[in-house]
Design a protein around this motif. Structure first.
Motif: not given
Length: 144
Positions: A4-9, A19-20
């Motif tokens: 449910s959270s946004v993963a960034k890199g 982001s995903t």
């Protein structure tokens, strides 16, 4: 990290960021010869489905590595950005790209039959050969 959270890199130089919201927290290691040639060792990646957004797309190079998949990299620094299945645009993103690795778990290894003898991971994981992996994705009519 949860679904449910946004993963960034980002890549090493920061020219490409991503982001995903569809990150699977289970890390897989791929030992196939192509992944090892691509990165000098096993590819440690997480599945992110097709919901991946990129910034700095003009800096992304694409290599058509097979009939069914392509690999993305930063044209500036060479960082590996993704392995993507062409049919459904499913992304596998190297785990080290993400800014936050909290909650990631090394869970399985594929192409274990191609893993060279000179390294071994201490983690206990589920292991699949290349044949077992391909059988999992084969259409029902081609399975015996």
């Amino acid at each position: 990290m949860s679904n449910s959270s946004v993963a960034k890199g980002s890549c090493l130089c920061g020219a490409v960021s991503l982001s995903t919201t569809s990150i699977d927290r289970h890390i897989a290691a791929c030992h196939c010869s192509m992944c090892r040639k691509w990165g000098g060792g096993a590819l440690l990646a997480v599945e992110c489905g097709s919901d991946v957004s990129f910034q700095g797309e003009e800096n992304i190079g694409i290599y058509q590595s097979s009939e069914w998949a392509e690999r993305g990299f930063c044209k500036q620094c060479g960082s590996h950005l993704f392995y993507r299945l062409k049919q459904n645009q499913q992304y596998y993103i190297p785990a080290g790209i993400f800014d936050n690795d909290e909650g990631l778990v090394f869970e399985h290894q594929v192409f274990i039959d191609e893993k060279p003898a000179y390294y071994s991971f201490a983690n206990e994981t589920k292991n699949m050969t290349g044949a077992e992996l391909f059988a999992q994705f084969a259409p029902p009519s081609s399975q015996s």
